[in-house]
Design a protein around this motif. Structure first.
Motif, short mmCIF file in Angstrom:
data_model
loop_
_atom_site.label_atom_id
_atom_site.label_comp_id
_atom_site.label_asym_id
_atom_site.label_seq_id
_atom_site.Cartn_x
_atom_site.Cartn_y
_atom_site.Cartn_z
N VAL A 163 0.85 -1.19 0.00
CA VAL A 163 0.00 0.00 0.00
C VAL A 163 0.89 1.24 0.00
O VAL A 163 1.90 1.30 0.68
CB VAL A 163 -0.92 0.00 1.24
CG1 VAL A 163 -1.72 1.28 1.32
CG2 VAL A 163 -1.85 -1.21 1.19
N GLN A 164 0.51 2.25 -0.78
CA GLN A 164 1.33 3.45 -0.90
C GLN A 164 1.49 4.14 0.45
O GLN A 164 0.55 4.26 1.22
CB GLN A 164 0.69 4.45 -1.89
CG GLN A 164 0.57 3.91 -3.30
CD GLN A 164 -0.78 3.27 -3.55
OE1 GLN A 164 -1.38 2.68 -2.65
NE2 GLN A 164 -1.27 3.38 -4.76
N THR A 165 2.69 4.63 0.69
CA THR A 165 2.96 5.32 1.96
C THR A 165 2.29 6.69 2.01
O THR A 165 2.13 7.26 3.07
CB THR A 165 4.47 5.48 2.16
OG1 THR A 165 5.03 6.17 1.02
CG2 THR A 165 5.15 4.14 2.30
N LYS A 166 1.88 7.22 0.85
CA LYS A 166 1.26 8.53 0.81
C LYS A 166 -0.22 8.49 1.17
O LYS A 166 -0.86 9.54 1.24
CB LYS A 166 1.42 9.16 -0.58
CG LYS A 166 2.86 9.50 -0.95
CD LYS A 166 2.92 10.14 -2.33
CE LYS A 166 4.35 10.48 -2.74
NZ LYS A 166 4.40 11.09 -4.10
N TRP A 167 -0.77 7.31 1.37
CA TRP A 167 -2.20 7.21 1.64
C TRP A 167 -2.55 7.90 2.95
O TRP A 167 -1.92 7.67 3.98
CB TRP A 167 -2.63 5.75 1.72
CG TRP A 167 -4.12 5.59 1.81
CD1 TRP A 167 -4.85 5.40 2.94
CD2 TRP A 167 -5.06 5.66 0.73
NE1 TRP A 167 -6.18 5.33 2.63
CE2 TRP A 167 -6.34 5.49 1.29
CE3 TRP A 167 -4.93 5.84 -0.64
CZ2 TRP A 167 -7.49 5.48 0.51
CZ3 TRP A 167 -6.07 5.83 -1.41
CH2 TRP A 167 -7.34 5.66 -0.85
#
Length: 361
Positions: A163-167
């Motif tokens: 999962v993207q860390t920017k979420w």
């Protein structure tokens, strides 16, 4: 009608019509005796109508059923109920109850019978769970909408892509759902579990002909906490509302000032035979990089949605969820999405709502 439909399969290399039935009661008796692989059945029949017959079949001797339906408002409503009761798919009769031009849907009917023959019987037996939601709107608003029991977690219920860390749970979100064969029942299991104050709008593409998407939306709206409606041109897109693409129109969105509006497009050609198309929806929404997206691909044949998913992933923050093979009626669209290696989670259909909320609440 029975003679014409039987003749469709006269020269088919792998399908044989073993009998016909005059009415629903006759059908139930013959199905128990002959054990066919697939049944085609009209919604409108004498003595015992299609819906009552279908319920009996699913209780006594489950078998994949492809319904034939009139292109009328009542026919659409009855067809949506048939999907809920366990029918695999349906074909619209082009000429009403006694459709003398039924030959126009010959190829479609043959194709859907071929597909239905591959559906495992055990997946049809789960149809009864949908009836549990018939009273949901009468429940207190504070009551949990997750009525059906959670299935056992299987090997496929896993995170398969980081999962993207920017979420961020605080950024503005939109949910996109694409589905086809088996979709009406799958949508019911997802949408009815969402809370009234769902914090994002939901745009839905269900492969379905014109006239039937409105009945699907009305049925889901009747049994859900969130508002569900057939999308209309120019309406404001709001959180807590699910918008279903009308049959014959691609579903898109545009930004007007600080809000977003629905765009219905019947000028762009069908994509891989589909209008609405999941790929078109995903590609259109990819332009709004300020929105974080949750993209869900559920049961359906083919690969619609996989190309659009790749576009979404390359242009912004996206969580991609695919329905597992264990619960899909047809594991085509989710399989194609998973093969892109851009899917974050693969879960059973009754866990999709919970997984969406995990990234929103």
């Amino acid at each position: 009608m029975r003679k014409m439909i039987s003749d469709f399969f006269k020269d088919h290399p792998t399908i044989e019509v073993i009998d016909t039935a005059r009415n629903g009661k006759d059908a139930i008796e013959k199905i128990q005796q002959l054990k066919p692989d697939v049944v085609t059945m009209d919604v409108e029949m004498p003595e015992l109508n299609g819906l009552e017959t279908l319920k009996c079949i699913m209780d006594i001797s489950p078998v994949p059923v492809v319904m034939l339906s009139s292109f009328t408002e009542n026919g659409a409503k009855q067809t949506m109920l048939a999907m809920e009761y366990g029918a695999v798919d349906f074909v619209t009769k082009p000429g009403g109850t006694i459709s003398l031009d039924i030959h126009k849907v010959k190829d479609e009917l043959i194709h859907k019978v071929e597909l239905a023959a591959k559906v495992p019987i055990e997946k049809l037996r789960k149809h009864g769970s949908s009836i549990k939601y018939s009273y949901i709107k009468n429940m207190p608003r504070g009551t949990s909408a997750g009525i059906s029991e959670k299935q056992t977690v299987t090997e496929s219920n896993r995170s398969i892509h980081p999962v993207q860390t920017k979420w961020s749970k605080t950024s503005e979100k939109i949910v996109l759902i694409g589905t086809s064969t088996g979709g009406p029942r799958a949508l019911q299991q997802v949408i009815t579990k969402l809370p009234k104050a769902f914090p994002a709008p939901i745009l839905i593409v269900q492969h379905m002909p014109p006239g039937f998407t409105k009945s699907l939306a009305e049925r889901l709206n009747h049994i859900s906490y969130v508002q569900v409606k057939e999308a209309e041109q120019g309406e404001k897109v709001e959180a807590g509302t699910a918008y279903i693409a009308p049959g014959g129109f691609h579903l898109k969105m545009k930004k007007v000032g600080s809000h977003y509006e629905i765009v219905l497009d019947d000028k762009e050609p069908p994509r891989a035979g589909h209008r609405p198309s999941v790929d078109v929806l995903f590609e259109n929404i990819s332009q709004f990089e300020e929105l974080d997206k949750i993209a869900v691909i559920m049961t359906g044949m083919g690969n619609d949605g996989s190309k659009g998913l790749m576009t979404l992933k390359r242009t912004g923050n996206v969580i991609a969820i695919a329905e597992s093979a264990e619960t899909c009626i047809v594991f085509g669209m989710p399989k194609a999405a998973i093969e892109t290696q851009f899917v974050d989670e693969v879960v059973n259909v009754d866990e999709i709502a919970e997984t969406m909320l995990k990234y929103l609440s």
